[in-house]
Design a protein around this motif. Sequence first.
Motif, PDB file in Angstrom:
ATOM      1  N   MET A   1      38.828  29.130  37.903  1.00 48.80           N
ATOM      2  CA  MET A   1      37.077  29.143  38.716  1.00 48.80           C
ATOM      3  C   MET A   1      36.481  28.065  37.950  1.00 48.80           C
ATOM      4  SD  MET A   1      35.297  32.522  38.043  1.00 48.80           S
ATOM      5  CE  MET A   1      34.333  32.392  37.109  1.00 48.80           C
ATOM      6  N   ASP A   2      36.564  28.275  36.740  1.00 43.91           N
ATOM      7  CA  ASP A   2      35.586  26.655  36.067  1.00 43.91           C
ATOM      8  C   ASP A   2      35.649  24.888  36.310  1.00 43.91           C
ATOM      9  OD1 ASP A   2      33.159  26.248  34.528  1.00 43.91           O
ATOM     10  OD2 ASP A   2      34.908  24.799  33.220  1.00 43.91           O
ATOM     11  N   ALA A   3      37.093  25.091  36.912  1.00 41.39           N
ATOM     12  CA  ALA A   3      36.954  23.767  37.202  1.00 41.39           C
ATOM     13  C   ALA A   3      36.680  23.536  38.606  1.00 41.39           C
ATOM     14  CB  ALA A   3      38.368  23.318  37.327  1.00 41.39           C
ATOM     15  N   GLU A   4      36.532  24.145  38.974  1.00 39.76           N
ATOM     16  CA  GLU A   4      36.176  24.467  40.615  1.00 39.76           C
ATOM     17  C   GLU A   4      34.886  24.334  40.810  1.00 39.76           C
ATOM     18  OE1 GLU A   4      36.244  24.577  45.321  1.00 39.76           O
ATOM     19  OE2 GLU A   4      37.469  23.879  43.812  1.00 39.76           O
ATOM     20  N   LEU A   5      34.115  25.549  39.742  1.00 41.09           N
ATOM     21  CA  LEU A   5      32.925  24.981  40.105  1.00 41.09           C
ATOM     22  C   LEU A   5      31.817  23.881  39.121  1.00 41.09           C
ATOM     23  CD1 LEU A   5      30.123  27.247  40.673  1.00 41.09           C
ATOM     24  CD2 LEU A   5      30.713  27.748  38.150  1.00 41.09           C
ATOM     25  N   ARG A   6      32.461  23.210  38.606  1.00 39.34           N
ATOM     26  CA  ARG A   6      32.396  21.824  38.557  1.00 39.34           C
ATOM     27  C   ARG A   6      33.300  21.028  39.853  1.00 39.34           C
ATOM     28  NH1 ARG A   6      30.870  22.097  32.945  1.00 39.34           N
ATOM     29  NH2 ARG A   6      31.575  23.393  32.247  1.00 39.34           N
ATOM     30  N   ARG A   7      33.391  20.960  39.724  1.00 40.38           N
ATOM     31  CA  ARG A   7      34.157  19.951  41.415  1.00 40.38           C
ATOM     32  C   ARG A   7      33.030  20.508  42.345  1.00 40.38           C
ATOM     33  NH1 ARG A   7      35.753  19.473  46.058  1.00 40.38           N
ATOM     34  NH2 ARG A   7      35.320  21.849  46.188  1.00 40.38           N
ATOM     35  N   THR A   8      32.853  21.172  42.802  1.00 39.05           N
ATOM     36  CA  THR A   8      31.419  22.046  43.661  1.00 39.05           C
ATOM     37  C   THR A   8      30.230  21.460  43.032  1.00 39.05           C
ATOM     38  OG1 THR A   8      32.773  23.810  44.335  1.00 39.05           O
ATOM     39  CG2 THR A   8      30.744  23.937  45.138  1.00 39.05           C
ATOM     40  N   VAL A   9      30.113  21.361  41.937  1.00 39.93           N
ATOM     41  CA  VAL A   9      28.960  20.951  41.742  1.00 39.93           C
ATOM     42  C   VAL A   9      28.605  19.462  42.005  1.00 39.93           C
ATOM     43  CG1 VAL A   9      26.759  20.864  40.125  1.00 39.93           C
ATOM     44  CG2 VAL A   9      28.073  23.141  40.155  1.00 39.93           C
TER      45      VAL A   9
END
Length: 150
Positions: A1-9
Amino acid sequence: MDAELRRTVGALHGLNLQRCDRVTMAHGLEARVPFLDHDVVAHAMSLPPHMKLLEENGMEKGHLRRSFAGRLPDRLLWRRKEQFGTGSGAESLLSPLWNSRITDGEFAAEAARDGVPELRSKEELGYYRTFRTTLPDVRPEAVITRFATG
């Protein structure tokens, strides 16, 4: 989840923010996005993953909502999220407009054309037509990646 959030931001500048900037600046406007302030983003990214999940009752953004407790009425603070058009009331005004101006045949023909983003409703076709008319020199694929889904 954290990796996807960082990618999105990290990709916001090339997607939603770029679209927002181009459309507003084409009309001499400057959009403000206070929740993307560096300190706000840094705080949000520093939160442990469990604080970014849905609440037990399915409510989104509980941490943010709790931070405004006592400053906003509970009926606003804890209402369910809706798509912008629905929550603002624009949908109830604009959907009948698009439905009266665009026939089923027009919608089917336009939605099937090459180079047109996936259109799911006459309302989306209406916005697409407005975009093409208002910004004829802007390539849609440069700013429209896909419409949001509910």
